[in-house]
Design an enzyme around this catalytic site. Structure first.
Site, PDB file in Angstrom:
ATOM      1  N   GLN A 109       0.842  -1.196   0.000  1.00 22.89           N
ATOM      2  CA  GLN A 109       0.000   0.000   0.000  1.00 22.89           C
ATOM      3  C   GLN A 109       0.877   1.246   0.000  1.00 22.89           C
ATOM      4  OE1 GLN A 109      -1.869  -1.890   3.579  1.00 22.89           O
ATOM      5  NE2 GLN A 109      -3.719  -0.942   2.786  1.00 22.89           N
ATOM      6  N   HIS A 129      -1.392   1.321  -4.434  1.00 24.09           N
ATOM      7  CA  HIS A 129      -1.690   2.759  -4.359  1.00 24.09           C
ATOM      8  C   HIS A 129      -0.773   3.587  -5.250  1.00 24.09           C
ATOM      9  CE1 HIS A 129      -3.806   2.127  -0.216  1.00 24.09           C
ATOM     10  NE2 HIS A 129      -4.604   1.875  -1.233  1.00 24.09           N
ATOM     11  N   CYS A 162       1.756  18.794 -18.763  1.00 23.95           N
ATOM     12  CA  CYS A 162       2.220  17.696 -19.616  1.00 23.95           C
ATOM     13  C   CYS A 162       2.856  18.298 -20.874  1.00 23.95           C
ATOM     14  CB  CYS A 162       1.032  16.817 -19.987  1.00 23.95           C
ATOM     15  SG  CYS A 162       1.414  15.524 -21.175  1.00 23.95           S
ATOM     16  N   CYS A 165       0.599  17.236 -24.080  1.00 23.34           N
ATOM     17  CA  CYS A 165      -0.745  17.729 -24.371  1.00 23.34           C
ATOM     18  C   CYS A 165      -1.145  18.954 -23.549  1.00 23.34           C
ATOM     19  CB  CYS A 165      -1.774  16.609 -24.144  1.00 23.34           C
ATOM     20  SG  CYS A 165      -2.162  16.332 -22.415  1.00 23.34           S
TER      21      CYS A 165
HETATM   22 ZN   LIG Z   1      -0.794  14.803 -21.489  1.00 26.89          ZN
END
Ligand SMILES: [Zn+2]
Length: 265
Positions: A109, A129, A162, A165
């Site tokens: 976890q 996780h 990012c 994008c």
């Molecule tokens: Zn992206």
């Protein structure tokens, strides 16, 4: 069947169980990492329990909608204790278990990557996780190493988008309000059912669905060994329970007689 004998009386027995098991599945939680200096965020004395504002940084709803929260989250990632933490002797014992060929899978976890850092192989480790060592784009799904993104933060990008994008980046961890990755949790449950011994370490066993690995393994006939500072809801059905330091107990039940004898000197 319950076997609440003292740890001193059971350590040899448990070591024999572990040695003779062919498919040990280990389930680890925050307790093994706190012994490496990483605070427990969710526990009764956890960082988030004491500071609900800090918890917002890991809540996907605030993170998605509030640039201020994202900037604070990136600042906090720069100083995450995982970057400096070292695996402890509990982690190293689990590496030894794998090298000996007894480890079927290690479900964790924890998001600090310490099992991989210690030397367990990525094929054996199931990070339910996620991990702080990778970043993901919430828009296009790009995924890559975290460190280059942190370098951008250090260089002045307070909320680095990012580069593919322009979408929102975050660490590849499961935040509050985010669902677990179905294939990952399914894999955890499958390996638990394949276990002949389940070793639960440093986890309260109260967070589902991960805690469900324990009854799943039991139902499939596995022995259950629990090492945790606090009692768990499964202590009654466990074959052995150790309420002691993980970094002290694991080497004794995994490393075999030789190193156990050494540790007494
Ligand atoms: Zn992206």
């Amino acid at each position: 069947m319950t076997a609440h004998v003292t740890p001193a009386a059971t350590i040899t027995t448990v070591r024999e169980w572990v040695e003779s098991a062919k498919r040990v599945v280990v389930l680890t939680g925050a307790g093994i990492s706190t012994e490496s200096g990483i605070p427990d965020f969710r526990g009764p004395n956890g960082v988030w329990t004491r500071d609900p504002e800090a918890e917002k940084l890991s809540d996907i709803r605030y993170y998605t909608h509030d640039p201020k929260i994202r900037k604070a989250a990136w600042r906090s990632r720069l100083t995450h204790p995982a970057w400096k933490a070292e695996p402890n002797s509990g982690h190293l014992a689990l590496v030894q278990l794998e090298r000996r060929g007894n480890l079927h899978a290690l479900i964790t976890q924890n998001i600090d990557g310490l099992h991989l850092r210690a030397g367990n192989s990525p094929e054996r480790v199931v990070e339910v996780h996620g991990t702080v060592h990778e970043a993901v784009c919430m828009q296009c799904g790009w995924r890559g190493p975290m460190l280059p993104v942190l370098e951008r933060v250090r260089a002045g990008e307070e909320d680095p988008p990012c580069t593919d994008c322009g979408g929102i980046l975050k660490s590849a961890t499961i935040s509050f309000g985010q669902a677990l990755v179905p294939e990952v949790i399914e894999r955890a449950m499958r390996v638990a059912r394949e276990a002949d011994l389940l070793l639960a370490v440093g986890t309260s066993l109260r967070v589902y669905p991960v805690a469900g690995a324990v009854p799943a393994a039991k139902a499939a006939g596995a022995r259950l060994v629990i090492v945790n500072a606090e009692p768990t809801p499964f202590d009654r059905v466990a074959d052995a329970v150790f309420n002691e330091s993980i970094s002290a107990v694991l080497p004794r039940i995994i490393s075999g007689r030789e190193s156990a004898a050494r540790s007494l000197h």
